[in-house]
Design an enzyme around this catalytic site. Structure first.
Site, PDB file in Angstrom:
ATOM      1  N   THR A 149       0.826  -1.208   0.000  1.00  0.00           N
ATOM      2  CA  THR A 149       0.000   0.000   0.000  1.00  0.00           C
ATOM      3  C   THR A 149       0.866   1.266   0.000  1.00  0.00           C
ATOM      4  N   GLY A 188       3.039  -3.152   8.520  1.00  0.00           N
ATOM      5  CA  GLY A 188       3.322  -3.419   9.931  1.00  0.00           C
ATOM      6  C   GLY A 188       4.800  -3.722  10.131  1.00  0.00           C
ATOM      7  N   GLU A 431      -6.073  -5.823   4.061  1.00  0.00           N
ATOM      8  CA  GLU A 431      -6.093  -7.022   3.212  1.00  0.00           C
ATOM      9  C   GLU A 431      -7.274  -7.009   2.243  1.00  0.00           C
TER      10      GLU A 431
HETATM   11  C1  LIG Z   1      -5.058 -19.887  11.216  1.00  0.00           C
HETATM   12  C2  LIG Z   1      -3.717 -19.436  11.090  1.00  0.00           C
HETATM   13  C3  LIG Z   1      -3.535 -18.183  11.851  1.00  0.00           C
HETATM   14  C4  LIG Z   1      -2.121 -17.880  11.691  1.00  0.00           C
HETATM   15  C5  LIG Z   1      -1.937 -16.479  11.951  1.00  0.00           C
HETATM   16  C6  LIG Z   1      -0.901 -16.003  11.087  1.00  0.00           C
HETATM   17  C7  LIG Z   1      -0.988 -14.883  10.542  1.00  0.00           C
HETATM   18  C8  LIG Z   1      -2.072 -13.983  10.807  1.00  0.00           C
HETATM   19  C9  LIG Z   1      -2.937 -13.852   9.622  1.00  0.00           C
HETATM   20  C10 LIG Z   1      -3.377 -12.769   9.188  1.00  0.00           C
HETATM   21  C11 LIG Z   1      -2.998 -11.505   9.747  1.00  0.00           C
HETATM   22  C12 LIG Z   1      -2.036 -10.814   8.881  1.00  0.00           C
HETATM   23  C13 LIG Z   1      -1.787  -9.575   9.004  1.00  0.00           C
HETATM   24  C14 LIG Z   1      -2.383  -8.766  10.006  1.00  0.00           C
HETATM   25  C15 LIG Z   1      -2.437  -7.306   9.897  1.00  0.00           C
HETATM   26  C16 LIG Z   1      -2.401  -6.498   8.864  1.00  0.00           C
HETATM   27  C17 LIG Z   1      -1.825  -6.860   7.589  1.00  0.00           C
HETATM   28  C18 LIG Z   1      -2.381  -6.131   6.485  1.00  0.00           C
HETATM   29  C19 LIG Z   1      -1.805  -6.266   5.309  1.00  0.00           C
HETATM   30  C20 LIG Z   1      -2.341  -5.623   4.103  1.00  0.00           C
HETATM   31  O1  LIG Z   1      -3.345  -4.963   4.123  1.00  0.00           O
HETATM   32  S1  LIG Z   1      -1.443  -5.897   2.681  1.00  0.00           S
HETATM   33  C21 LIG Z   1      -2.247  -5.006   1.442  1.00  0.00           C
HETATM   34  C22 LIG Z   1      -3.533  -5.646   1.041  1.00  0.00           C
HETATM   35  N1  LIG Z   1      -4.062  -4.986  -0.093  1.00  0.00           N
HETATM   36  C23 LIG Z   1      -5.132  -5.384  -0.721  1.00  0.00           C
HETATM   37  O2  LIG Z   1      -5.764  -6.347  -0.332  1.00  0.00           O
HETATM   38  C24 LIG Z   1      -5.470  -4.639  -1.978  1.00  0.00           C
HETATM   39  C25 LIG Z   1      -6.859  -4.872  -2.447  1.00  0.00           C
HETATM   40  N2  LIG Z   1      -6.892  -4.778  -3.888  1.00  0.00           N
HETATM   41  C26 LIG Z   1      -6.813  -5.869  -4.705  1.00  0.00           C
HETATM   42  O3  LIG Z   1      -6.700  -6.995  -4.233  1.00  0.00           O
HETATM   43  C27 LIG Z   1      -6.872  -5.631  -6.162  1.00  0.00           C
HETATM   44  O4  LIG Z   1      -6.360  -4.471  -6.586  1.00  0.00           O
HETATM   45  C28 LIG Z   1      -8.274  -5.764  -6.702  1.00  0.00           C
HETATM   46  C29 LIG Z   1      -9.273  -4.948  -5.891  1.00  0.00           C
HETATM   47  C30 LIG Z   1      -8.617  -7.235  -6.622  1.00  0.00           C
HETATM   48  C31 LIG Z   1      -8.353  -5.292  -8.159  1.00  0.00           C
HETATM   49  O5  LIG Z   1      -7.250  -5.737  -8.855  1.00  0.00           O
HETATM   50  P1  LIG Z   1      -7.107  -5.516 -10.418  1.00  0.00           P
HETATM   51  O6  LIG Z   1      -5.769  -5.897 -10.838  1.00  0.00           O
HETATM   52  O7  LIG Z   1      -7.535  -4.119 -10.724  1.00  0.00           O
HETATM   53  O8  LIG Z   1      -8.093  -6.562 -10.907  1.00  0.00           O
HETATM   54  P2  LIG Z   1      -9.497  -6.452 -11.600  1.00  0.00           P
HETATM   55  O9  LIG Z   1      -9.349  -5.730 -12.882  1.00  0.00           O
HETATM   56  O10 LIG Z   1     -10.513  -5.922 -10.652  1.00  0.00           O
HETATM   57  O11 LIG Z   1      -9.723  -7.984 -11.837  1.00  0.00           O
HETATM   58  C32 LIG Z   1      -9.026  -8.651 -12.887  1.00  0.00           C
HETATM   59  C33 LIG Z   1      -9.227 -10.127 -12.747  1.00  0.00           C
HETATM   60  O12 LIG Z   1      -8.330 -10.619 -11.744  1.00  0.00           O
HETATM   61  C34 LIG Z   1      -9.046 -11.386 -10.800  1.00  0.00           C
HETATM   62  N3  LIG Z   1      -8.350 -11.261  -9.506  1.00  0.00           N
HETATM   63  C35 LIG Z   1      -8.186 -10.161  -8.766  1.00  0.00           C
HETATM   64  N4  LIG Z   1      -7.504 -10.465  -7.656  1.00  0.00           N
HETATM   65  C36 LIG Z   1      -7.221 -11.766  -7.730  1.00  0.00           C
HETATM   66  C37 LIG Z   1      -6.536 -12.670  -6.865  1.00  0.00           C
HETATM   67  N5  LIG Z   1      -6.013 -12.268  -5.687  1.00  0.00           N
HETATM   68  N6  LIG Z   1      -6.422 -13.948  -7.225  1.00  0.00           N
HETATM   69  C38 LIG Z   1      -6.970 -14.369  -8.377  1.00  0.00           C
HETATM   70  N7  LIG Z   1      -7.633 -13.570  -9.256  1.00  0.00           N
HETATM   71  C39 LIG Z   1      -7.762 -12.296  -8.921  1.00  0.00           C
HETATM   72  C40 LIG Z   1     -10.414 -10.768 -10.799  1.00  0.00           C
HETATM   73  O13 LIG Z   1     -11.355 -11.619 -10.268  1.00  0.00           O
HETATM   74  C41 LIG Z   1     -10.612 -10.503 -12.276  1.00  0.00           C
HETATM   75  O14 LIG Z   1     -10.972 -11.701 -12.882  1.00  0.00           O
HETATM   76  P3  LIG Z   1     -11.904 -11.636 -14.161  1.00  0.00           P
HETATM   77  O15 LIG Z   1     -11.963 -13.069 -14.589  1.00  0.00           O
HETATM   78  O16 LIG Z   1     -13.223 -11.136 -13.668  1.00  0.00           O
HETATM   79  O17 LIG Z   1     -11.298 -10.725 -15.149  1.00  0.00           O
HETATM   80  C1  LIG Z   2      -4.317  -1.599  10.502  1.00  0.00           C
HETATM   81  C2  LIG Z   2      -3.896  -1.674   9.073  1.00  0.00           C
HETATM   82  C3  LIG Z   2      -2.784  -2.423   8.732  1.00  0.00           C
HETATM   83  C4  LIG Z   2      -2.346  -2.466   7.412  1.00  0.00           C
HETATM   84  N1  LIG Z   2      -1.222  -3.164   7.112  1.00  0.00           N
HETATM   85  C5  LIG Z   2      -0.749  -3.150   5.837  1.00  0.00           C
HETATM   86  C6  LIG Z   2       0.458  -3.827   5.517  1.00  0.00           C
HETATM   87  O1  LIG Z   2       1.091  -4.457   6.366  1.00  0.00           O
HETATM   88  N2  LIG Z   2       0.921  -3.752   4.252  1.00  0.00           N
HETATM   89  C7  LIG Z   2       0.265  -3.064   3.281  1.00  0.00           C
HETATM   90  O2  LIG Z   2       0.745  -3.043   2.150  1.00  0.00           O
HETATM   91  N3  LIG Z   2      -0.898  -2.445   3.556  1.00  0.00           N
HETATM   92  C8  LIG Z   2      -1.414  -2.461   4.802  1.00  0.00           C
HETATM   93  N4  LIG Z   2      -2.598  -1.816   5.097  1.00  0.00           N
HETATM   94  C9  LIG Z   2      -3.291  -1.080   4.030  1.00  0.00           C
HETATM   95  C10 LIG Z   2      -4.612  -1.715   3.611  1.00  0.00           C
HETATM   96  O3  LIG Z   2      -4.400  -2.880   2.884  1.00  0.00           O
HETATM   97  C11 LIG Z   2      -5.428  -0.704   2.800  1.00  0.00           C
HETATM   98  O4  LIG Z   2      -5.717   0.395   3.637  1.00  0.00           O
HETATM   99  C12 LIG Z   2      -6.679  -1.337   2.269  1.00  0.00           C
HETATM  100  O5  LIG Z   2      -6.396  -2.269   1.259  1.00  0.00           O
HETATM  101  C13 LIG Z   2      -7.690  -0.287   1.740  1.00  0.00           C
HETATM  102  O6  LIG Z   2      -7.119   0.519   0.776  1.00  0.00           O
HETATM  103  P1  LIG Z   2      -7.209   2.120   0.859  1.00  0.00           P
HETATM  104  O7  LIG Z   2      -6.717   2.544   2.190  1.00  0.00           O
HETATM  105  O8  LIG Z   2      -6.531   2.658  -0.356  1.00  0.00           O
HETATM  106  O9  LIG Z   2      -8.743   2.462   0.793  1.00  0.00           O
HETATM  107  P2  LIG Z   2      -9.509   3.146  -0.415  1.00  0.00           P
HETATM  108  O10 LIG Z   2      -9.485   2.245  -1.583  1.00  0.00           O
HETATM  109  O11 LIG Z   2      -9.035   4.532  -0.626  1.00  0.00           O
HETATM  110  O12 LIG Z   2     -10.972   3.165   0.194  1.00  0.00           O
HETATM  111  C14 LIG Z   2     -11.702   4.347   0.535  1.00  0.00           C
HETATM  112  C15 LIG Z   2     -13.182   4.125   0.136  1.00  0.00           C
HETATM  113  O13 LIG Z   2     -13.269   4.031  -1.282  1.00  0.00           O
HETATM  114  C16 LIG Z   2     -14.034   2.907  -1.647  1.00  0.00           C
HETATM  115  N5  LIG Z   2     -13.536   2.347  -2.923  1.00  0.00           N
HETATM  116  C17 LIG Z   2     -12.259   2.246  -3.368  1.00  0.00           C
HETATM  117  N6  LIG Z   2     -12.222   1.630  -4.553  1.00  0.00           N
HETATM  118  C18 LIG Z   2     -13.469   1.303  -4.871  1.00  0.00           C
HETATM  119  C19 LIG Z   2     -14.076   0.619  -5.962  1.00  0.00           C
HETATM  120  N7  LIG Z   2     -13.344   0.122  -6.957  1.00  0.00           N
HETATM  121  N8  LIG Z   2     -15.401   0.473  -5.958  1.00  0.00           N
HETATM  122  C20 LIG Z   2     -16.148   0.942  -4.932  1.00  0.00           C
HETATM  123  N9  LIG Z   2     -15.636   1.574  -3.863  1.00  0.00           N
HETATM  124  C21 LIG Z   2     -14.318   1.759  -3.832  1.00  0.00           C
HETATM  125  C22 LIG Z   2     -13.863   1.918  -0.506  1.00  0.00           C
HETATM  126  O14 LIG Z   2     -14.968   1.034  -0.450  1.00  0.00           O
HETATM  127  C23 LIG Z   2     -13.786   2.845   0.709  1.00  0.00           C
HETATM  128  O15 LIG Z   2     -15.103   3.112   1.152  1.00  0.00           O
HETATM  129  C24 LIG Z   2      -3.064  -1.761   6.407  1.00  0.00           C
HETATM  130  C25 LIG Z   2      -4.199  -1.016   6.751  1.00  0.00           C
HETATM  131  C26 LIG Z   2      -4.619  -0.967   8.064  1.00  0.00           C
HETATM  132  C27 LIG Z   2      -5.827  -0.152   8.408  1.00  0.00           C
END
Ligand SMILES: CCCCC/C=C\C/C=C\C/C=C\C/C=C\C/C=C/C(=O)SCCNC(=O)CCNC(=O)[C@H](O)C(C)(C)COP(=O)(O)OP(=O)(O)OC[C@H]1O[C@@H](n2cnc3c(N)ncnc32)[C@H](O)[C@@H]1OP(=O)(O)O
Ligand SMILES: Cc1cc2nc3c(=O)[nH]c(=O)nc-3n(C[C@H](O)[C@H](O)[C@H](O)COP(=O)(O)OP(=O)(O)OC[C@H]3O[C@@H](n4cnc5c(N)ncnc54)[C@H](O)[C@@H]3O)c2cc1C
Length: 666
Positions: A149, A188, A431
């Site tokens: 991110t 994180g 996530e």
């Molecule tokens: C029980 C065990 C316990 C053990 C404990 C151990 C660990 C703890 C576990 C968890 C805790 C971990 C961490 C805790 C705290 C915080 C960590 C946080 C980390 C983060 O947040 S990391 C950052 C995360 N970011 C996101 O998730 C971003 C979200 N956005 C997206 O995923 C993508 O951008 C999107 C929204 C999916 C769009 O992508 P885009 O490239 O634009 O694709 P589209 O055009 O929308 O779709 C194209 C096509 O691709 C398919 N697609 C998309 N994603 C996937 C995928 N992941 N896999 C497969 N296919 C995918 C999609 O469906 C489309 O398909 P079409 O056929 O329709 O074309």
């Molecule tokens: C506690 C915490 C820990 C995190 N840890 C990590 C980490 O370790 N590593 C990492 O890489 N990231 C991490 N993140 C980031 C996290 O993955 C993002 O904040 C999350 O994926 C949401 O993205 P954003 O902040 O850009 O929200 P935005 O996408 O800006 O969302 C804002 C609003 O816009 C809307 N929106 C956005 N796109 C669309 C769409 N296509 N259609 C409709 N509505 C839409 C959403 O629904 C939401 O209401 C963490 C976040 C938090 C809060």
């Protein structure tokens, strides 16, 4: 020696009422007696490590002290774990995850190391890259995080702005953060803890953009821990929760890394700069799929923690009279309280059961991908998105409901409910943001609907669409099986409506993308209904499956819980069922009674059910939820730890209050 206190009398009585063997359920929830034993043994070792006991409750420490304490304790935890694993088996991830709570209280600054850094090396690295980095990462000789991110983009990751430009002359990538919006933001542990990270960046070769790819990057010197030249890194500051997670920012200025640091299991860049495409570019998103699956398990655990605290408290707490002249009742005897709490227990079971089959589905896809087969990937992606979205959202609602169910005391930090809520609500966003993930599933559902209309065979999780088209609505019965069919009818009906809405807008001349946006409220509702159908169907199936292998008394209780879950959601979504299924008004009246009956059946087992989650006091960290039920004594003991109670008169009296009062008197 620690003082042993008497167990609260109400809790003693509650435990005597229990109709099933609590230990048997604990083994079942843990996945076997051996897993429970391993967990208890490890938690017991941690309990006796003196250095892990906090002299001052964390809440009174400054932001900096709290972080430093978390690092200190995580290092001890890691050492204890290493010693444990030298003598015995490697701890299961779930057990180490649970034990972490006993030590850190909030989120560990090392969380992303095991949660995402190591899994990304495994999932995205070639065998050679794994051989180079995994041993060091597993031994924690290097500590990493997952930096995807940025300030400007979290959801739309194709829009990430960090660049990795290949220089064929030196066989290196040059990393840059061209704008403030391209700075990494959130990872994180990035703030001041890690020395490595997986950086997701836009790949450029000879001026051409090749999309986002993961790179392993060393950001700090391994000796001095200073940021390397070209790296700007720091912590992002206080948040709603995640106080010790050490979330950070990161920018690059012409920072060079060797070619081998691009994780190349999928796409590759050859020495001369030739780009070799992978089987599917979305495999780069693989770590997110894994974590989304794990979040279903996290949601089960957070719900179990909150339920344990609130149910034990409700058994100990007496307030108001049901009848005049009678003693004040345990608040758990109010039906409204049971309505708030028993769904929390059932929800935790629903998520645990869901995680069990979802994780198997995940492992199957990983195995298939190893054989270059990706047929089940779209279904897994759709399932992991909507189940992550629904489970984290439900868990957030339930934790808050449990807090409210504890009245004023639930608002105390010492109840631990605020920290649990801070964690749970964050999972709704991280996530993959909630709405965004529901829309990903909706994308899959629209395709599935189209395939159903074309008479194609559908994947198991959406096969109900074909049944719905063939048979329309079956005769309604108030049995769990037919109600689950009813949820499938609601989902099918909403999927059809959303599909038709898109078609209507397209026919009216809109682009497909605009039509999608115009229908997107209906799309997320369809996705939610699909999630609920999947959750209820999976929970029911798993319960039926396990019921044959457990004692009849436990099977009975498990059956009550699954029925409660299904009937609760029937009543919550009665309007939808009336629109899309054959349920009648009379059935709803019958189910309301059924729901009340189920609350009464679960009531004697409520404390036993939360005891079976087997969450130790060290993990619960709650004045309201401890096993012995010494609620009031603990509240007072914790209050006495406030630094403000260490002196009879605080200095602010002499400095400000006294002169202020004096002036006011004049
Ligand atoms: C029980 C065990 C316990 C053990 C404990 C151990 C660990 C703890 C576990 C968890 C805790 C971990 C961490 C805790 C705290 C915080 C960590 C946080 C980390 C983060 O947040 S990391 C950052 C995360 N970011 C996101 O998730 C971003 C979200 N956005 C997206 O995923 C993508 O951008 C999107 C929204 C999916 C769009 O992508 P885009 O490239 O634009 O694709 P589209 O055009 O929308 O779709 C194209 C096509 O691709 C398919 N697609 C998309 N994603 C996937 C995928 N992941 N896999 C497969 N296919 C995918 C999609 O469906 C489309 O398909 P079409 O056929 O329709 O074309
Ligand atoms: C506690 C915490 C820990 C995190 N840890 C990590 C980490 O370790 N590593 C990492 O890489 N990231 C991490 N993140 C980031 C996290 O993955 C993002 O904040 C999350 O994926 C949401 O993205 P954003 O902040 O850009 O929200 P935005 O996408 O800006 O969302 C804002 C609003 O816009 C809307 N929106 C956005 N796109 C669309 C769409 N296509 N259609 C409709 N509505 C839409 C959403 O629904 C939401 O209401 C963490 C976040 C938090 C809060």
């Amino acid at each position: 020696m620690a003082t042993v206190h008497k167990i609260n009398e109400d809790l003693v009585k509650e435990r005597q009422k229990c109709t099933f063997n609590v230990q048997e359920l604990t083994y079942l929830l843990d996945g076997g007696e051996e897993v429970t034993k391993e967990r208890r043994e490890f938690e017991n070792i941690l309990r006796n490590v003196k250095e892990l006991q906090d002299e001052v409750p964390e809440v009174y420490l400054s932001h900096k002290e709290r972080y430093e304490n978390a690092v200190r304790k995580t290092c001890i935890l890691q050492n204890v774990r290493n010693d444990f694993e030298k003598k015995r088996e490697v701890l299961s991830p779930r057990n180490i995850f649970r034990a972490g709570y006993a030590v850190i209280k909030d989120v560990s600054p090392f969380f992303l190391h095991n949660g995402m850094f190591v899994p990304t090396i495994i999932g995205q690295g070639t065998p050679e890259q794994q051989a180079e980095w995994l041993p060091k990462a597993k031994a924690m000789a290097i500590i990493g995080t997952y930096a995807q991110t940025e300030l400007g983009h979290g959801t739309f990751i194709r829009g990430l702005e960090t660049t990795a430009t290949y220089d064929a002359k030196t066989e290196e990538f040059i990393l840059n953060s061209p704008k403030v919006t391209s700075y990494k933001w959130w990872p994180g542990g990035l703030g001041t803890t890690v020395n490595h990270c997986i950086t997701v960046a836009q790949l450029y070769i000879n001026g051409k953009k090749y999309g986002i790819h993961p790179f392993i990057v060393q950001i700090r010197d391994l000796e001095t821990h200073k940021p390397l030249p070209g790296i700007k890194v720091g912590e992002i500051g206080p948040k709603m929760g995640f106080a010790t997670a050490n979330n950070g920012f990161l920018g690059f200025q012409n920072f060079r890394i060797p070619r081998k640091n691009m994780l190349m299991k999928n796409a590759q860049v050859l020495k001369d700069g030739t780009f070799v495409k992978g089987m599917n570019e979305k495999l780069t998103y693989g770590t997110m799929v894994m974590v989304r699956v794990n979040i279903v398990s996290d949601s089960a655990f957070h719900t179990a923690m909150a339920a344990t605290i609130a149910v034990r408290y409700a058994a100990v707490r007496h307030q108001s009279q049901l009848k005049a002249k009678e003693p004040e009742v345990q608040i758990i005897d109010y039906l409204t309280q049971q309505h708030k709490l028993f769904i929390a227990i059932a929800t935790s079971h629903a998520f645990s059961n869901t995680y069990t089959w979802l994780y198997q589905a995940y492992l199957k896809v990983v195995e298939d991908l190893g054989k270059q087969k990706q047929d089940h990937l779209p279904e897994l992606h759709a399932l992991s998105c909507c189940l992550k979205a629904t489970s984290s959202r439900d868990a957030g609602v339930i934790v808050e409901q449990c807090r409210l169910a504890c009245g004023g005391h639930g608002y105390m930090a010492s109840s631990n409910l605020p920290i649990i809520y801070g964690y749970t609500t964050a999972a709704i966003t991280y996530e993959g943001e909630h709405t965004v993930l529901l829309l990903q599933t909706a994308r899959y559902l629209m395709k599935a609907w189209m395939s159903a209309l074309e008479g194609k065979v559908l994947a198991p999780s959406v096969a109900y669409l074909v049944d719905w088209l063939k048979s329309d609505k079956q005769r309604w019965q108030n049995t769990p099986e037919v109600i689950v069919k009813g949820f499938q009818h609601v989902a099918a009906g909403k999927i059809k409506d959303a599909f038709d809405a898109i078609q209507k807008h397209v026919k009216a001349g809109k682009d497909y993308e605009d039509a999608w946006n115009l229908a997107s409220v209906q799309l997320i509702k369809a996705s939610e209904a699909h999630s609920r159908a999947i959750l209820c169907d999976g929970y029911l199936r798993e319960t039926v499956r396990t019921s044959s292998s457990v004692s009849p008394s436990l099977a009975k209780v498990l059956n009550h819980l699954v029925q409660l879950y299904i009937v609760y959601w029937t009543l919550e979504t009665a309007g939808d069922l009336l629109v899309y299924s054959n349920i009648g008004k009379d059935d709803i009246a019958v189910l309301k009674e059924k729901y009340e009956e189920l609350l009464a059946l679960i009531r004697p087992n409520a404390v036993g059910l939360v005891d079976a989650f087997d969450i130790s006091d060290e993990i619960l960290q709650s004045t309201l939820g401890s096993y012995d039920g010494r609620v009031y004594e603990r509240l007072m003991e914790e209050a006495m730890k406030s630094p403000l109670n260490k002196e009879p008169v605080n200095q602010s009296f002499h400095k400000y209050l006294k002169p202020f009062i004096k002036k006011a008197k004049l």
